[in-house]
Write an enzyme that holds these catalytic residues in place. Structure first.
Site, PDB file in Angstrom:
ATOM      1  N   TYR A   2      32.701 -11.549  22.442  1.00 38.64           N
ATOM      2  CA  TYR A   2      33.048 -12.950  22.703  1.00 38.64           C
ATOM      3  C   TYR A   2      33.829 -13.068  24.011  1.00 38.64           C
ATOM      4  O   TYR A   2      33.533 -13.926  24.844  1.00 38.64           O
ATOM      5  CB  TYR A   2      33.871 -13.466  21.529  1.00 38.64           C
ATOM      6  CG  TYR A   2      34.245 -14.919  21.567  1.00 38.64           C
ATOM      7  CD1 TYR A   2      35.503 -15.323  22.006  1.00 38.64           C
ATOM      8  CD2 TYR A   2      33.357 -15.893  21.138  1.00 38.64           C
ATOM      9  CE1 TYR A   2      35.863 -16.659  22.023  1.00 38.64           C
ATOM     10  CE2 TYR A   2      33.713 -17.239  21.142  1.00 38.64           C
ATOM     11  CZ  TYR A   2      34.968 -17.608  21.583  1.00 38.64           C
ATOM     12  OH  TYR A   2      35.319 -18.938  21.596  1.00 38.64           O
TER      13      TYR A   2
ATOM     14  N   SER B 279      37.034 -20.479  26.964  1.00 45.69           N
ATOM     15  CA  SER B 279      37.932 -20.070  25.885  1.00 45.69           C
ATOM     16  C   SER B 279      39.178 -19.426  26.471  1.00 45.69           C
ATOM     17  O   SER B 279      39.194 -19.030  27.643  1.00 45.69           O
ATOM     18  CB  SER B 279      37.206 -19.036  25.001  1.00 45.69           C
ATOM     19  OG  SER B 279      38.113 -18.288  24.225  1.00 45.69           O
TER      20      SER B 279
HETATM   21  P1  NAP Z   1      31.663 -24.024  15.355  1.00 46.03           P
HETATM   22  O1  NAP Z   1      32.463 -24.893  14.475  1.00 46.03           O
HETATM   23  O2  NAP Z   1      31.256 -22.659  14.911  1.00 46.03           O
HETATM   24  O3  NAP Z   1      30.341 -24.825  15.861  1.00 46.03           O
HETATM   25  C1  NAP Z   1      29.467 -24.164  16.732  1.00 46.03           C
HETATM   26  C2  NAP Z   1      28.200 -24.973  16.776  1.00 46.03           C
HETATM   27  O4  NAP Z   1      27.248 -24.297  17.613  1.00 46.03           O
HETATM   28  C3  NAP Z   1      27.571 -25.123  15.397  1.00 46.03           C
HETATM   29  O5  NAP Z   1      27.050 -26.426  15.247  1.00 46.03           O
HETATM   30  C4  NAP Z   1      26.449 -24.093  15.463  1.00 46.03           C
HETATM   31  O6  NAP Z   1      25.360 -24.399  14.629  1.00 46.03           O
HETATM   32  C5  NAP Z   1      26.031 -24.218  16.908  1.00 46.03           C
HETATM   33  N1  NAP Z   1      25.230 -23.064  17.345  1.00 46.03           N
HETATM   34  C6  NAP Z   1      25.567 -21.760  17.265  1.00 46.03           C
HETATM   35  N2  NAP Z   1      24.578 -20.998  17.754  1.00 46.03           N
HETATM   36  C7  NAP Z   1      23.574 -21.849  18.131  1.00 46.03           C
HETATM   37  C8  NAP Z   1      22.286 -21.676  18.705  1.00 46.03           C
HETATM   38  N3  NAP Z   1      21.821 -20.445  18.993  1.00 46.03           N
HETATM   39  N4  NAP Z   1      21.533 -22.767  18.974  1.00 46.03           N
HETATM   40  C9  NAP Z   1      21.991 -24.003  18.675  1.00 46.03           C
HETATM   41  N5  NAP Z   1      23.229 -24.255  18.135  1.00 46.03           N
HETATM   42  C10 NAP Z   1      23.989 -23.163  17.868  1.00 46.03           C
HETATM   43  O7  NAP Z   1      32.451 -23.804  16.718  1.00 46.03           O
HETATM   44  P2  NAP Z   1      33.572 -24.679  17.425  1.00 46.03           P
HETATM   45  O8  NAP Z   1      34.893 -24.179  17.034  1.00 46.03           O
HETATM   46  O9  NAP Z   1      33.255 -26.137  17.323  1.00 46.03           O
HETATM   47  O10 NAP Z   1      33.323 -24.181  18.933  1.00 46.03           O
HETATM   48  C11 NAP Z   1      32.430 -24.839  19.796  1.00 46.03           C
HETATM   49  C12 NAP Z   1      32.516 -24.098  21.111  1.00 46.03           C
HETATM   50  O11 NAP Z   1      33.886 -24.005  21.508  1.00 46.03           O
HETATM   51  C13 NAP Z   1      32.020 -22.655  21.031  1.00 46.03           C
HETATM   52  O12 NAP Z   1      31.404 -22.314  22.254  1.00 46.03           O
HETATM   53  C14 NAP Z   1      33.311 -21.849  20.874  1.00 46.03           C
HETATM   54  O13 NAP Z   1      33.161 -20.520  21.351  1.00 46.03           O
HETATM   55  C15 NAP Z   1      34.231 -22.636  21.727  1.00 46.03           C
HETATM   56  N6  NAP Z   1      35.666 -22.472  21.452  1.00 46.03           N
HETATM   57  C16 NAP Z   1      36.144 -22.683  20.202  1.00 46.03           C
HETATM   58  C17 NAP Z   1      37.547 -22.574  20.007  1.00 46.03           C
HETATM   59  C18 NAP Z   1      38.182 -22.790  18.665  1.00 46.03           C
HETATM   60  O14 NAP Z   1      39.366 -22.390  18.505  1.00 46.03           O
HETATM   61  N7  NAP Z   1      37.498 -23.372  17.692  1.00 46.03           N
HETATM   62  C19 NAP Z   1      38.373 -22.271  21.073  1.00 46.03           C
HETATM   63  C20 NAP Z   1      37.811 -22.036  22.326  1.00 46.03           C
HETATM   64  C21 NAP Z   1      36.455 -22.159  22.502  1.00 46.03           C
HETATM   65  P3  NAP Z   1      25.190 -23.687  13.188  1.00 46.03           P
HETATM   66  O15 NAP Z   1      25.872 -24.602  12.232  1.00 46.03           O
HETATM   67  O16 NAP Z   1      23.710 -23.595  13.004  1.00 46.03           O
HETATM   68  O17 NAP Z   1      25.857 -22.336  13.271  1.00 46.03           O
HETATM   69  C1  GCO Z   2      39.687 -15.641  17.831  1.00 46.41           C
HETATM   70  C2  GCO Z   2      39.375 -17.105  17.960  1.00 46.41           C
HETATM   71  C3  GCO Z   2      39.376 -17.497  19.417  1.00 46.41           C
HETATM   72  C4  GCO Z   2      39.084 -18.965  19.537  1.00 46.41           C
HETATM   73  C5  GCO Z   2      39.062 -19.404  20.932  1.00 46.41           C
HETATM   74  C6  GCO Z   2      40.381 -19.262  21.603  1.00 46.41           C
HETATM   75  O1  GCO Z   2      39.111 -14.986  16.945  1.00 46.41           O
HETATM   76  O2  GCO Z   2      40.533 -15.176  18.615  1.00 46.41           O
HETATM   77  O3  GCO Z   2      38.139 -17.423  17.358  1.00 46.41           O
HETATM   78  O4  GCO Z   2      38.418 -16.750  20.112  1.00 46.41           O
HETATM   79  O5  GCO Z   2      37.852 -19.260  18.987  1.00 46.41           O
HETATM   80  O6  GCO Z   2      38.030 -18.854  21.668  1.00 46.41           O
HETATM   81  O7  GCO Z   2      40.317 -19.924  22.842  1.00 46.41           O
END
Ligand code: NAP
Ligand code: GCO
Length: 270
Positions: free
Chosen positions: A164, A151
């Site tokens: 986080y 992230s």
């Molecule tokens: P999301 O929409 O919240 O999806 C997360 C997924 O992980 C959901 O399917 C969730 O299932 C599953 N999950 C959570 N806890 C779990 C567990 N204990 N066991 C199995 N599955 C679990 O998140 P996203 O935005 O796609 O993010 C995916 C990854 O990218 C995460 O690691 C997040 O931190 C990272 N990320 C996101 C962003 C962003 O801006 N979106 C940026 C940087 C990094 P449920 O439906 O059951 O909750």
């Molecule tokens: C926040 C956001 C971020 C993104 C992502 C950025 O609250 O700042 O959720 O943490 O998810 O991780 O890279």
């Protein structure tokens, strides 16, 4: 696809396990891998989520996919899940994407230790557990790819995301340590650091205000991003395919930031 590109980027014959890939970033990455020829395994915490995921893959025309019900923090269930997926597909997991993750946006002094621990458990301990479950098989096969979804918060902090940021900072270093410890077995472990991506996880930061105006955080992120937009899960497909393919066989311990340039930019003058 010509032979050169096929040789570099095809995932034919590979079994890719993407954790939590029911929707969002994980679903986009798994879909890209399927289109590159991989068989897909994904897991979720409920049968309902698995059914939702399978419907999403079917709608995307992806059929070489199976879902498994287990929580990534449960080491025994993870081991059993990996054994089941490798039995079902008749092959070892050669690509693991540690995608499953949560965030809790709470001011640190108001955050309970239990809440802090839950974020660390899912976002950092689970990638350790899942990587440990597949590395022996990768060594047996002569190599593999582990991709940790880090992230911006692997590099930067901000208010309310202490747990986080600590988890994602730790995940960056776990990535470098798996690289260091298992590179000798032809296992490449790298990270992807998405910027701000439009998924359910960030939906609260993009909600329209009561007066119809854009959320202040939405406006802030667009001003901080040289490309002046939020990322989409599809923006991660190419970088993820690169790190899962032979095109990156000498890339190891690297965090590839896919952020539209946020980390390079001081931000637009208000
Ligand atoms: P999301 O929409 O919240 O999806 C997360 C997924 O992980 C959901 O399917 C969730 O299932 C599953 N999950 C959570 N806890 C779990 C567990 N204990 N066991 C199995 N599955 C679990 O998140 P996203 O935005 O796609 O993010 C995916 C990854 O990218 C995460 O690691 C997040 O931190 C990272 N990320 C996101 C962003 C962003 O801006 N979106 C940026 C940087 C990094 P449920 O439906 O059951 O909750
Ligand atoms: C926040 C956001 C971020 C993104 C992502 C950025 O609250 O700042 O959720 O943490 O998810 O991780 O890279």
């Amino acid at each position: 696809m010509n032979n050169y590109i096929e040789d570099k980027f095809s995932l034919k014959g590979q079994l890719a396990w993407v954790t939590g890939a029911v929707y969002g970033i994980g679903f986009a990455i798994a879909s890209a891998y399927a289109r590159a020829g991989a068989s897909i395994a994904f897991n979720a915490r409920s049968n309902e989520a698995i059914e939702e995921g399978l419907a999403n893959y079917k709608a995307a025309g992806i059929t070489d996919v199976k879902g498994y019900v287990f929580d990534v923090t449960d080491e025994q269930k993870v081991k059993e899940g990996v054994a089941q997926m490798e039995k079902d597909f008749g092959k070892k997991v050669s690509i693991l994407v540690n995608n499953a993750g949560i965030i809790k946006r709470i001011p640190m002094t108001e955050m309970s230790a239990a809440d802090f621990r839950q974020v660390i458990d899912i976002d950092l301990n689970a990638p350790f557990i899942c990587s440990k479950a597949v590395i022996p098989g990768m060594i047996e096969m002569g190599g593999g790819k582990i991709i940790n979804i880090c992230s911006m918060m692997s590099e930067l902090g901000r208010e309310t995301v202490s747990a986080y940021a600590a988890a994602k900072g730790g995940l960056k270093m776990l990535t470098k340590n798996i690289c260091s410890e298992y590179g000798q077995y032809n296992i490449q472990c790298n990270g992807i650091g998405p910027g701000y991506i439009a998924t359910p996880q960030t939906a609260p930061l993009r909600e329209r205000q009561a007066d119809g105006s854009r959320h202040p955080f939405d406006q802030f992120i667009v001003a901080k991003t040289p490309m002046a937009r939020w990322g989409n899960p599809e923006d991660l497909e190419g970088p993820a395919l690169f790190l899962a393919s032979h095109a990156s066989d000498f890339v190891n311990g690297h965090i590839l930031y896919v952020d539209g340039g946020i980390l390079a930019y001081i931000g637009k003058q208000p």
